[in-house]
Design an enzyme around this catalytic site. Structure first.
Site, PDB file in Angstrom:
ATOM      1  N   HIS A   1       0.820  -1.219   0.000  1.00  0.00           N
ATOM      2  CA  HIS A   1       0.000   0.000   0.000  1.00  0.00           C
ATOM      3  C   HIS A   1       0.853   1.267   0.000  1.00  0.00           C
ATOM      4  CE1 HIS A   1      -3.763  -2.282   1.677  1.00  0.00           C
ATOM      5  NE2 HIS A   1      -3.547  -2.502   0.393  1.00  0.00           N
TER       6      HIS A   1
ATOM      7  N   ALA B   1       0.147  -8.452  18.838  1.00  0.00           N
ATOM      8  CA  ALA B   1       1.313  -8.862  18.058  1.00  0.00           C
ATOM      9  C   ALA B   1       2.633  -8.792  18.832  1.00  0.00           C
ATOM     10  CB  ALA B   1       1.412  -7.997  16.800  1.00  0.00           C
TER      11      ALA B   1
ATOM     12  N   THR C   1      -4.177  -7.630  10.719  1.00  0.00           N
ATOM     13  CA  THR C   1      -4.958  -7.075   9.607  1.00  0.00           C
ATOM     14  C   THR C   1      -6.395  -7.591   9.647  1.00  0.00           C
ATOM     15  OG1 THR C   1      -5.190  -6.876   7.200  1.00  0.00           O
ATOM     16  CG2 THR C   1      -4.100  -8.868   8.010  1.00  0.00           C
TER      17      THR C   1
ATOM     18  N   CYS D   1       3.464  12.888  -7.637  1.00  0.00           N
ATOM     19  CA  CYS D   1       2.597  13.806  -8.367  1.00  0.00           C
ATOM     20  C   CYS D   1       1.264  13.137  -8.681  1.00  0.00           C
ATOM     21  CB  CYS D   1       3.272  14.244  -9.660  1.00  0.00           C
ATOM     22  SG  CYS D   1       2.210  15.306 -10.667  1.00  0.00           S
TER      23      CYS D   1
ATOM     24  N   PRO E   1      -6.214 -10.146  17.900  1.00  0.00           N
ATOM     25  CA  PRO E   1      -7.127 -10.285  19.047  1.00  0.00           C
ATOM     26  C   PRO E   1      -8.576 -10.517  18.605  1.00  0.00           C
ATOM     27  CG  PRO E   1      -5.729  -8.337  19.306  1.00  0.00           C
ATOM     28  CD  PRO E   1      -5.514  -8.846  17.912  1.00  0.00           C
TER      29      PRO E   1
ATOM     30  N   CYS F   1       5.523  19.146 -13.515  1.00  0.00           N
ATOM     31  CA  CYS F   1       4.311  19.519 -14.265  1.00  0.00           C
ATOM     32  C   CYS F   1       3.378  20.451 -13.495  1.00  0.00           C
ATOM     33  CB  CYS F   1       3.554  18.274 -14.717  1.00  0.00           C
ATOM     34  SG  CYS F   1       2.554  17.505 -13.424  1.00  0.00           S
TER      35      CYS F   1
HETATM   36  P1  NAD Z   1      -7.149  -2.000  10.112  1.00  0.00           P
HETATM   37  O1  NAD Z   1      -6.961  -0.720  10.853  1.00  0.00           O
HETATM   38  O2  NAD Z   1      -8.302  -2.162   9.251  1.00  0.00           O
HETATM   39  O3  NAD Z   1      -7.184  -3.228  11.123  1.00  0.00           O
HETATM   40  C1  NAD Z   1      -6.248  -3.459  12.093  1.00  0.00           C
HETATM   41  C2  NAD Z   1      -6.318  -4.924  12.553  1.00  0.00           C
HETATM   42  O4  NAD Z   1      -5.344  -5.104  13.550  1.00  0.00           O
HETATM   43  C3  NAD Z   1      -7.662  -5.344  13.178  1.00  0.00           C
HETATM   44  O5  NAD Z   1      -8.031  -6.600  12.669  1.00  0.00           O
HETATM   45  C4  NAD Z   1      -7.365  -5.442  14.676  1.00  0.00           C
HETATM   46  O6  NAD Z   1      -8.133  -6.447  15.310  1.00  0.00           O
HETATM   47  C5  NAD Z   1      -5.904  -5.799  14.661  1.00  0.00           C
HETATM   48  N1  NAD Z   1      -5.149  -5.368  15.837  1.00  0.00           N
HETATM   49  C6  NAD Z   1      -5.321  -4.250  16.584  1.00  0.00           C
HETATM   50  N2  NAD Z   1      -4.385  -4.184  17.536  1.00  0.00           N
HETATM   51  C7  NAD Z   1      -3.586  -5.280  17.383  1.00  0.00           C
HETATM   52  C8  NAD Z   1      -2.426  -5.757  18.058  1.00  0.00           C
HETATM   53  N3  NAD Z   1      -1.884  -5.078  19.078  1.00  0.00           N
HETATM   54  N4  NAD Z   1      -1.870  -6.913  17.614  1.00  0.00           N
HETATM   55  C9  NAD Z   1      -2.402  -7.608  16.571  1.00  0.00           C
HETATM   56  N5  NAD Z   1      -3.492  -7.191  15.898  1.00  0.00           N
HETATM   57  C10 NAD Z   1      -4.072  -6.031  16.295  1.00  0.00           C
HETATM   58  O7  NAD Z   1      -5.786  -2.196   9.337  1.00  0.00           O
HETATM   59  P2  NAD Z   1      -5.489  -2.865   7.983  1.00  0.00           P
HETATM   60  O8  NAD Z   1      -6.269  -4.114   7.836  1.00  0.00           O
HETATM   61  O9  NAD Z   1      -4.051  -2.936   7.915  1.00  0.00           O
HETATM   62  O10 NAD Z   1      -6.042  -1.892   6.824  1.00  0.00           O
HETATM   63  C11 NAD Z   1      -6.116  -0.492   6.870  1.00  0.00           C
HETATM   64  C12 NAD Z   1      -5.277   0.225   5.817  1.00  0.00           C
HETATM   65  O11 NAD Z   1      -4.805   1.426   6.378  1.00  0.00           O
HETATM   66  C13 NAD Z   1      -4.045  -0.499   5.390  1.00  0.00           C
HETATM   67  O12 NAD Z   1      -4.183  -0.776   4.074  1.00  0.00           O
HETATM   68  C14 NAD Z   1      -2.859   0.443   5.602  1.00  0.00           C
HETATM   69  O13 NAD Z   1      -2.334   0.844   4.362  1.00  0.00           O
HETATM   70  C15 NAD Z   1      -3.418   1.645   6.248  1.00  0.00           C
HETATM   71  N6  NAD Z   1      -2.840   1.924   7.598  1.00  0.00           N
HETATM   72  C16 NAD Z   1      -1.491   1.825   7.816  1.00  0.00           C
HETATM   73  C17 NAD Z   1      -0.956   2.077   9.077  1.00  0.00           C
HETATM   74  C18 NAD Z   1       0.533   1.952   9.292  1.00  0.00           C
HETATM   75  O14 NAD Z   1       1.295   2.053   8.346  1.00  0.00           O
HETATM   76  N7  NAD Z   1       1.000   1.712  10.529  1.00  0.00           N
HETATM   77  C19 NAD Z   1      -1.807   2.427  10.128  1.00  0.00           C
HETATM   78  C20 NAD Z   1      -3.175   2.533   9.872  1.00  0.00           C
HETATM   79  C21 NAD Z   1      -3.668   2.272   8.591  1.00  0.00           C
HETATM   80 ZN    ZN Z   2       3.858  16.019 -12.202  1.00  0.00          ZN
END
Ligand code: NAD
Ligand code: ZN
Length: 234
Positions: A107, A222, A179, A115, A205, A139
């Site tokens: 992602h 985690a 996730t 851009c 969880p 651009c």
């Molecule tokens: P999400 O926010 O939809 O879900 C998070 C998941 O993590 C849930 O299933 C939850 O139950 C679980 N969770 C929460 N705390 C936890 C822990 N301590 N240990 C293990 N699991 C735990 O996240 P997603 O599914 O990754 O999708 C959201 C999108 O948002 C992603 O595509 C990402 O690109 C973006 N995002 C990225 C970040 C980052 O880079 N740190 C943070 C937030 C969102």
């Molecule tokens: Zn450009």
């Protein structure tokens, strides 16, 4: 040790103080991240979207990798072959010691700026965040964060790297952690990788759409579960 695929989401960085989108700290100024992380939000109010990303960049810079990121980096050193596919746009896996060649940021990368018209990319200079909305030096169109927003296709090169890894061979061990697995390709990759009887471990969880396919479920955070699991596997 076997061939390994690890897939991570926002939950793996939650214990480093980076909020998940759907968790209780996900909202920003009463705004829903699921709506902010879209091209529609950017078209409507680019300045607002940039403010949100600038704050998130700053928070990530101030955060440290946790024991979960570190356990994944240790596992990578022991595996015969290893790939991490992360949905995270932060750099905590890298700062925990995982090589870029062993990971795909499917992602995108929050520290890249690209851009919105011609795709020209720039690495954000450390610590000096821009004020307002930056413009492309090629651009003059508006620059945007180098991430994949909801509704956008996956970057071709990154998706191809995942495909190559899956096509070359199956995996003896697949770990999916932190996730919601709401995107079909996450489940698809996990199932294809473990197709020849590989173990499929979910750490989360909460229950997810992937849970029913897992050969083992760990309903723990985690940073607690990953170090234990990796110790056990090694
Ligand atoms: P999400 O926010 O939809 O879900 C998070 C998941 O993590 C849930 O299933 C939850 O139950 C679980 N969770 C929460 N705390 C936890 C822990 N301590 N240990 C293990 N699991 C735990 O996240 P997603 O599914 O990754 O999708 C959201 C999108 O948002 C992603 O595509 C990402 O690109 C973006 N995002 C990225 C970040 C980052 O880079 N740190 C943070 C937030 C969102
Ligand atoms: Zn450009």
């Amino acid at each position: 040790m076997v061939r390994v695929l690890v897939i991570t989401g926002a939950g793996v960085s939650a214990e480093s103080g980076i909020p998940t989108f759907r968790g209780k700290d996900g909202y920003w100024r009463n705004l829903d991240p699921i709506k902010l992380a879209t091209s529609e939000a950017f078209a409507r109010d680019p300045e607002l979207v940039w403010q949100w990303y600038s704050e998130r960049r700053q928070r990530i810079r101030n955060a440290q990798p946790n024991a979960g990121h570190e356990a994944i980096a240790r596992l990578a050193q022991r595996a015969d072959e290893f790939l991490l596919v992360t949905q995270n746009v932060d750099d905590l896996h890298e700062r925990a010691g995982l090589a870029k060649a062993e990971m795909v940021q499917i992602h995108g990368d929050i520290f890249l700026t690209k851009c919105s018209r011609c795709g020209f990319e720039q690495e954000q200079e450390h610590e000096q965040e821009q004020n307002g909305v930056p413009r492309c030096i090629k651009c003059d169109a508006l620059m945007r964060p180098g991430v994949v927003w909801f509704g956008e296709p996956l970057p071709l090169r990154e998706a191809q790297r995942v495909e190559n890894y899956l096509q070359r061979d199956s995996c003896g061990l697949v770990i999916v952690v932190g996730t919601t697995a709401t995107f079909g390709y996450i489940i698809d990759w996990a199932l294809r990788a473990s197709r020849r009887g590989g173990e499929l471990i979910e750490i989360n969880p909460e229950e997810t759409p992937l849970s029913r396919f897992a050969t083992r479920l760990v309903r723990k955070p985690a940073a607690l579960a990953l170090p234990r699991l990796v110790d056990e596997l090694m």
